[in-house]
Write an enzyme that holds these catalytic residues in place. Sequence first.
Site, PDB file in Angstrom:
ATOM      1  N   LYS A  42     -13.890 -27.023 -14.250  1.00  0.00           N
ATOM      2  CA  LYS A  42     -14.427 -27.933 -13.245  1.00  0.00           C
ATOM      3  C   LYS A  42     -14.275 -27.328 -11.855  1.00  0.00           C
ATOM      4  O   LYS A  42     -13.299 -26.653 -11.561  1.00  0.00           O
ATOM      5  CB  LYS A  42     -13.706 -29.283 -13.316  1.00  0.00           C
ATOM      6  CG  LYS A  42     -14.066 -30.110 -14.549  1.00  0.00           C
ATOM      7  CD  LYS A  42     -13.418 -31.482 -14.484  1.00  0.00           C
ATOM      8  CE  LYS A  42     -13.862 -32.358 -15.650  1.00  0.00           C
ATOM      9  NZ  LYS A  42     -13.250 -33.714 -15.577  1.00  0.00           N
TER      10      LYS A  42
ATOM     11  N   TYR B  43      -1.031 -37.407 -23.461  1.00  0.00           N
ATOM     12  CA  TYR B  43      -0.821 -36.975 -24.843  1.00  0.00           C
ATOM     13  C   TYR B  43       0.591 -37.267 -25.333  1.00  0.00           C
ATOM     14  O   TYR B  43       0.833 -37.296 -26.537  1.00  0.00           O
ATOM     15  CB  TYR B  43      -1.136 -35.478 -24.971  1.00  0.00           C
ATOM     16  CG  TYR B  43      -2.577 -35.180 -24.659  1.00  0.00           C
ATOM     17  CD1 TYR B  43      -3.594 -35.570 -25.539  1.00  0.00           C
ATOM     18  CD2 TYR B  43      -2.949 -34.555 -23.479  1.00  0.00           C
ATOM     19  CE1 TYR B  43      -4.929 -35.341 -25.243  1.00  0.00           C
ATOM     20  CE2 TYR B  43      -4.275 -34.309 -23.181  1.00  0.00           C
ATOM     21  CZ  TYR B  43      -5.257 -34.706 -24.060  1.00  0.00           C
ATOM     22  OH  TYR B  43      -6.574 -34.485 -23.764  1.00  0.00           O
TER      23      TYR B  43
ATOM     24  N   ARG C 110     -13.466 -27.621 -22.716  1.00  0.00           N
ATOM     25  CA  ARG C 110     -14.466 -28.681 -22.615  1.00  0.00           C
ATOM     26  C   ARG C 110     -15.818 -28.179 -23.121  1.00  0.00           C
ATOM     27  O   ARG C 110     -16.048 -26.974 -23.231  1.00  0.00           O
ATOM     28  CB  ARG C 110     -14.617 -29.145 -21.172  1.00  0.00           C
ATOM     29  CG  ARG C 110     -13.317 -29.638 -20.518  1.00  0.00           C
ATOM     30  CD  ARG C 110     -13.562 -30.001 -19.069  1.00  0.00           C
ATOM     31  NE  ARG C 110     -12.361 -30.518 -18.416  1.00  0.00           N
ATOM     32  CZ  ARG C 110     -11.496 -29.773 -17.730  1.00  0.00           C
ATOM     33  NH1 ARG C 110     -11.696 -28.460 -17.607  1.00  0.00           N
ATOM     34  NH2 ARG C 110     -10.436 -30.324 -17.150  1.00  0.00           N
TER      35      ARG C 110
ATOM     36  N   ARG D 175     -10.662 -31.374 -28.259  1.00  0.00           N
ATOM     37  CA  ARG D 175      -9.792 -31.077 -27.111  1.00  0.00           C
ATOM     38  C   ARG D 175      -8.526 -31.919 -27.193  1.00  0.00           C
ATOM     39  O   ARG D 175      -7.409 -31.409 -26.999  1.00  0.00           O
ATOM     40  CB  ARG D 175     -10.556 -31.359 -25.819  1.00  0.00           C
ATOM     41  CG  ARG D 175      -9.780 -31.126 -24.523  1.00  0.00           C
ATOM     42  CD  ARG D 175     -10.747 -31.250 -23.335  1.00  0.00           C
ATOM     43  NE  ARG D 175     -10.098 -31.371 -22.050  1.00  0.00           N
ATOM     44  CZ  ARG D 175      -9.669 -30.348 -21.306  1.00  0.00           C
ATOM     45  NH1 ARG D 175      -9.804 -29.119 -21.758  1.00  0.00           N
ATOM     46  NH2 ARG D 175      -9.114 -30.547 -20.122  1.00  0.00           N
TER      47      ARG D 175
ATOM     48  N   HIS E 132      -6.112 -28.876 -16.395  1.00  0.00           N
ATOM     49  CA  HIS E 132      -5.899 -30.112 -15.662  1.00  0.00           C
ATOM     50  C   HIS E 132      -5.382 -29.803 -14.262  1.00  0.00           C
ATOM     51  O   HIS E 132      -4.571 -28.892 -14.081  1.00  0.00           O
ATOM     52  CB  HIS E 132      -4.877 -31.002 -16.386  1.00  0.00           C
ATOM     53  CG  HIS E 132      -5.442 -31.696 -17.580  1.00  0.00           C
ATOM     54  ND1 HIS E 132      -4.653 -32.182 -18.608  1.00  0.00           N
ATOM     55  CD2 HIS E 132      -6.719 -32.003 -17.917  1.00  0.00           C
ATOM     56  CE1 HIS E 132      -5.418 -32.747 -19.522  1.00  0.00           C
ATOM     57  NE2 HIS E 132      -6.669 -32.657 -19.131  1.00  0.00           N
TER      58      HIS E 132
ATOM     59  N   HIS F 257     -14.915 -33.608 -27.385  1.00  0.00           N
ATOM     60  CA  HIS F 257     -13.687 -33.952 -26.668  1.00  0.00           C
ATOM     61  C   HIS F 257     -12.571 -34.360 -27.622  1.00  0.00           C
ATOM     62  O   HIS F 257     -11.389 -34.240 -27.282  1.00  0.00           O
ATOM     63  CB  HIS F 257     -13.957 -35.072 -25.658  1.00  0.00           C
ATOM     64  CG  HIS F 257     -13.314 -34.832 -24.332  1.00  0.00           C
ATOM     65  ND1 HIS F 257     -13.665 -33.785 -23.503  1.00  0.00           N
ATOM     66  CD2 HIS F 257     -12.301 -35.472 -23.693  1.00  0.00           C
ATOM     67  CE1 HIS F 257     -12.922 -33.810 -22.407  1.00  0.00           C
ATOM     68  NE2 HIS F 257     -12.081 -34.817 -22.500  1.00  0.00           N
TER      69      HIS F 257
END
Length: 300
Positions: A170, A281, A146, A249, A272, A246
């Site tokens: 994150k 995806y 990210r 990504r 994730h 992004h």
Amino acid sequence: MQKDKYIDYLRFEKRYSAHTILAYHTDLDDFTKFLSLQYSIADLLQADHNLIRSWLISLIDNKISPRSINRKLSTLKSFYRYCQKQDLIKNSPMLKVVAPRTSKQLPVFLTHDNLDDLLGKVEFATDFQGCRDKMIITLFYATGIRRMELIQILTTDLDLDNGTLKVLGKRNKERIVPLGENVISQLQNYLVSRSEFLTENKLNFGNNTHSLFVTSKGLPVYPRLVYTIVHKYLSLIASNSKLSPHVLRHTFATHMLDDGADLNAIKEILGHSSLAATQVYTHNTIEKLKSIYKQAHPRA
């Protein structure tokens, strides 16, 4: 005020990113203003499901997209869940609020030809900034990290001998991302260029120079600069309006999946928290299969 306590909870206990906290703060402020202007209510705890539905209708009337509305409702749901845990309310008013349906948007990604053109044919400046810009784009595509993760990378996070990169994701979750031989070689060259630039311009000051990517003043790169760099070069090879970091990504994940990578492996590399986030995806892959099928079997 409960709203402020909740924001502190997100910041210090949940350790959400500044960007996420700002979004939550903005949503709660918007709802607070609505209650004050429409119903002269200053306390969010006095709002029931009817008032929230009224706000929902006003958002729809103002042409706010279903996706944005759902994000705002998600903020309220989280806020009232927090208040419930604090024994400030008995039941969440969100239990009787139904969010509008949203159409599923597939991730925007670039083709292999796009990337070949970008990294093989587009001319980057020969100075340090040009070397840095190409390295930023290369690392985005090679790792799927990210934007904020890239900005926070320190030179000490690189282990080029073992071909790995430590990423702070994150909620301050660390993960190790593998690096290919080509990327390792480019990083080695970039580190030399970076060191020479900082030394020649006498910019080796403080902890700032530990940042892998720095500005022309030797300071850590910042979100807007990274976005501008990526958008500038992607616009040379693609016409899509969403040419943000992004997209690289999404491109990384899509190309990995197309080339046979395991979905769980992609999940771990992307950072994730659940497989559901990665499974989006697979839709691009299915659409690609449908296209190939129609071309090869037009009578079907």
